[in-house]
Design a protein around this motif. Structure first.
Motif, PDB file in Angstrom:
ATOM      1  N   LYS A  10       0.858  -1.175   0.000  1.00 53.69           N
ATOM      2  CA  LYS A  10       0.000   0.000   0.000  1.00 53.69           C
ATOM      3  C   LYS A  10       0.897   1.229   0.000  1.00 53.69           C
ATOM      4  N   GLU A  11       0.655   2.125  -0.955  1.00 56.47           N
ATOM      5  CA  GLU A  11       1.352   3.405  -0.991  1.00 56.47           C
ATOM      6  C   GLU A  11       0.351   4.481  -0.583  1.00 56.47           C
ATOM      7  N   CYS A  22      -4.251  10.060  -1.117  1.00 65.29           N
ATOM      8  CA  CYS A  22      -4.881   8.809  -1.549  1.00 65.29           C
ATOM      9  C   CYS A  22      -4.057   7.613  -1.094  1.00 65.29           C
ATOM     10  N   GLU A  23      -4.667   6.439  -1.185  1.00 60.78           N
ATOM     11  CA  GLU A  23      -3.989   5.173  -0.930  1.00 60.78           C
ATOM     12  C   GLU A  23      -4.116   4.335  -2.192  1.00 60.78           C
ATOM     13  N   ILE A  24      -3.003   3.734  -2.614  1.00 64.70           N
ATOM     14  CA  ILE A  24      -2.980   2.923  -3.822  1.00 64.70           C
ATOM     15  C   ILE A  24      -2.363   1.581  -3.464  1.00 64.70           C
ATOM     16  N   TYR A  25      -2.972   0.510  -3.933  1.00 61.38           N
ATOM     17  CA  TYR A  25      -2.436  -0.829  -3.697  1.00 61.38           C
ATOM     18  C   TYR A  25      -1.764  -1.334  -4.965  1.00 61.38           C
ATOM     19  N   PHE A  26      -0.595  -1.960  -4.775  1.00 58.72           N
ATOM     20  CA  PHE A  26       0.156  -2.499  -5.893  1.00 58.72           C
ATOM     21  C   PHE A  26       0.314  -4.001  -5.735  1.00 58.72           C
ATOM     22  N   GLU A  27       0.181  -4.684  -6.854  1.00 59.48           N
ATOM     23  CA  GLU A  27       0.296  -6.134  -6.898  1.00 59.48           C
ATOM     24  C   GLU A  27       1.639  -6.520  -7.523  1.00 59.48           C
ATOM     25  N   GLU A  28       1.997  -7.772  -7.393  1.00 58.58           N
ATOM     26  CA  GLU A  28       3.245  -8.293  -7.942  1.00 58.58           C
ATOM     27  C   GLU A  28       3.418  -7.912  -9.405  1.00 58.58           C
ATOM     28  N   ASN A  29       4.624  -7.474  -9.741  1.00 57.66           N
ATOM     29  CA  ASN A  29       5.080  -7.072 -11.072  1.00 57.66           C
ATOM     30  C   ASN A  29       4.629  -5.689 -11.505  1.00 57.66           C
ATOM     31  N   GLN A  30       3.847  -4.993 -10.692  1.00 54.84           N
ATOM     32  CA  GLN A  30       3.498  -3.614 -11.031  1.00 54.84           C
ATOM     33  C   GLN A  30       4.633  -2.684 -10.626  1.00 54.84           C
ATOM     34  N   CYS A  31       4.697  -1.543 -11.301  1.00 57.51           N
ATOM     35  CA  CYS A  31       5.706  -0.532 -11.025  1.00 57.51           C
ATOM     36  C   CYS A  31       5.015   0.803 -10.830  1.00 57.51           C
ATOM     37  N   THR A  32       5.527   1.602  -9.907  1.00 63.38           N
ATOM     38  CA  THR A  32       5.002   2.948  -9.682  1.00 63.38           C
ATOM     39  C   THR A  32       6.159   3.933  -9.669  1.00 63.38           C
ATOM     40  N   SER A  40       7.799  16.562  -6.846  1.00 65.48           N
ATOM     41  CA  SER A  40       6.717  17.405  -7.356  1.00 65.48           C
ATOM     42  C   SER A  40       5.357  16.728  -7.199  1.00 65.48           C
ATOM     43  N   ILE A  41       5.350  15.415  -7.046  1.00 67.88           N
ATOM     44  CA  ILE A  41       4.098  14.664  -6.844  1.00 67.88           C
ATOM     45  C   ILE A  41       3.669  14.745  -5.376  1.00 67.88           C
ATOM     46  N   GLY A  42       4.623  14.725  -4.475  1.00 68.53           N
ATOM     47  CA  GLY A  42       4.313  14.805  -3.049  1.00 68.53           C
ATOM     48  C   GLY A  42       5.191  13.880  -2.232  1.00 68.53           C
ATOM     49  N   LEU A  43       4.713  13.559  -1.052  1.00 63.68           N
ATOM     50  CA  LEU A  43       5.390  12.662  -0.112  1.00 63.68           C
ATOM     51  C   LEU A  43       4.671  11.325  -0.134  1.00 63.68           C
ATOM     52  N   HIS A  44       5.345  10.266   0.330  1.00 57.53           N
ATOM     53  CA  HIS A  44       4.634   8.993   0.442  1.00 57.53           C
ATOM     54  C   HIS A  44       5.215   8.116   1.536  1.00 57.53           C
ATOM     55  N   ARG A  45       4.415   7.094   1.848  1.00 55.86           N
ATOM     56  CA  ARG A  45       4.813   6.016   2.742  1.00 55.86           C
ATOM     57  C   ARG A  45       4.396   4.730   2.036  1.00 55.86           C
ATOM     58  N   VAL A  46       5.244   3.714   2.118  1.00 52.30           N
ATOM     59  CA  VAL A  46       4.955   2.416   1.512  1.00 52.30           C
ATOM     60  C   VAL A  46       4.953   1.385   2.626  1.00 52.30           C
ATOM     61  N   GLU A  47       3.906   0.541   2.627  1.00 54.29           N
ATOM     62  CA  GLU A  47       3.840  -0.463   3.685  1.00 54.29           C
ATOM     63  C   GLU A  47       3.167  -1.744   3.220  1.00 54.29           C
ATOM     64  N   ASN A  48       3.545  -2.810   3.898  1.00 53.43           N
ATOM     65  CA  ASN A  48       2.909  -4.105   3.718  1.00 53.43           C
ATOM     66  C   ASN A  48       1.827  -4.199   4.784  1.00 53.43           C
ATOM     67  N   SER A  49       0.583  -4.167   4.366  1.00 58.38           N
ATOM     68  CA  SER A  49      -0.505  -4.193   5.349  1.00 58.38           C
ATOM     69  C   SER A  49      -0.905  -5.613   5.752  1.00 58.38           C
ATOM     70  N   SER A  50      -0.247  -6.615   5.182  1.00 59.19           N
ATOM     71  CA  SER A  50      -0.530  -8.000   5.545  1.00 59.19           C
ATOM     72  C   SER A  50       0.209  -8.361   6.832  1.00 59.19           C
ATOM     73  N   HIS A  51      -0.440  -9.135   7.664  1.00 65.08           N
ATOM     74  CA  HIS A  51       0.187  -9.592   8.905  1.00 65.08           C
ATOM     75  C   HIS A  51       0.858 -10.950   8.744  1.00 65.08           C
ATOM     76  N   CYS A  52       0.693 -11.575   7.558  1.00 63.89           N
ATOM     77  CA  CYS A  52       1.276 -12.907   7.396  1.00 63.89           C
ATOM     78  C   CYS A  52       2.060 -13.087   6.096  1.00 63.89           C
TER      79      CYS A  52
END
Length: 179
Positions: free
Chosen positions: A80-81, A100-110, A115-127
């Motif tokens: 989740k970004e 906003c929050e955006i979810y990325f799946e395997e093999n996607q690129c962002t 100039s776009i802003g700040l971000h945080r990237v995290e794995n929201s899965s517990h397992c």
């Protein structure tokens, strides 16, 4: 009408060929963001290529990119970004505005830059583990982290978990922000 032939290989079949192709793309004077994203997405993740380099951390702090291009390719799992606006006034304590929050799946690129802003990237899965590949151009050794509640900016030194798959000495560059 003839089209110029792309210098991008048709098949990026392993991480080494992706790295070689990226070196070719970045040897040009200007960077085509879409070309780099397409190239990174053309590599279909194979854990045999990158498992030696994988190190795990739950999430990143909210941060900038020190005027660099930042490409992120998801090699495994789901991330989740969260995008934030820059704080309007550093002198006033104000909560960062979540865009906003955006979810990325395997093999996607962002892609992101300052100039776009700040971000945080995290794995929201517990397992389930998530693994991402980051490309910064130009590279940088410091950036700013931000406290979500106050917008306070803190300068931090970048560290590498590993170099060529070997664990590096880890300094005291952890952010003191509670993000």
């Amino acid at each position: 009408m003839e089209h110029a032939a792309s210098t991008m290989p048709e098949n990026v079949d392993c991480l080494d060929s992706l790295i070689q192709s990226l070196h070719e793309v970045f040897s040009a004077d200007e960077i085509d963001v879409e070309e780099v994203k397409t190239l990174m997405e053309s590599y279909k993740s194979n854990p045999k290529d990158w498992m030696t380099f994988a190190k795990f951390d739950k999430h990143s702090s909210i941060h900038d990119h020190t005027n660099s291009h930042c490409f992120l390719k998801l090699l495994q799992g789901r991330l989740k970004e969260t995008l934030y606006d820059w704080p309007e006034d550093q002198r006033c304590k104000q909560e960062l505005q979540k865009r906003c929050e955006i979810y990325f799946e395997e093999n996607q690129c962002t892609y992101i830059n300052d100039s776009i802003g700040l971000h945080r990237v995290e794995n929201s899965s517990h397992c389930d583990h998530a693994v991402s590949l980051h490309l910064y151009s130009p590279p940088f050794d410091t950036c700013h982290t931000f406290d979500e509640r106050t917008g306070h900016r803190n300068s931090v030194k970048m560290t590498f978990w590993s170099k060529y798959g070997e664990r590096t000495p880890y300094g005291t560059a952890l952010s003191k922000e509670n993000n």
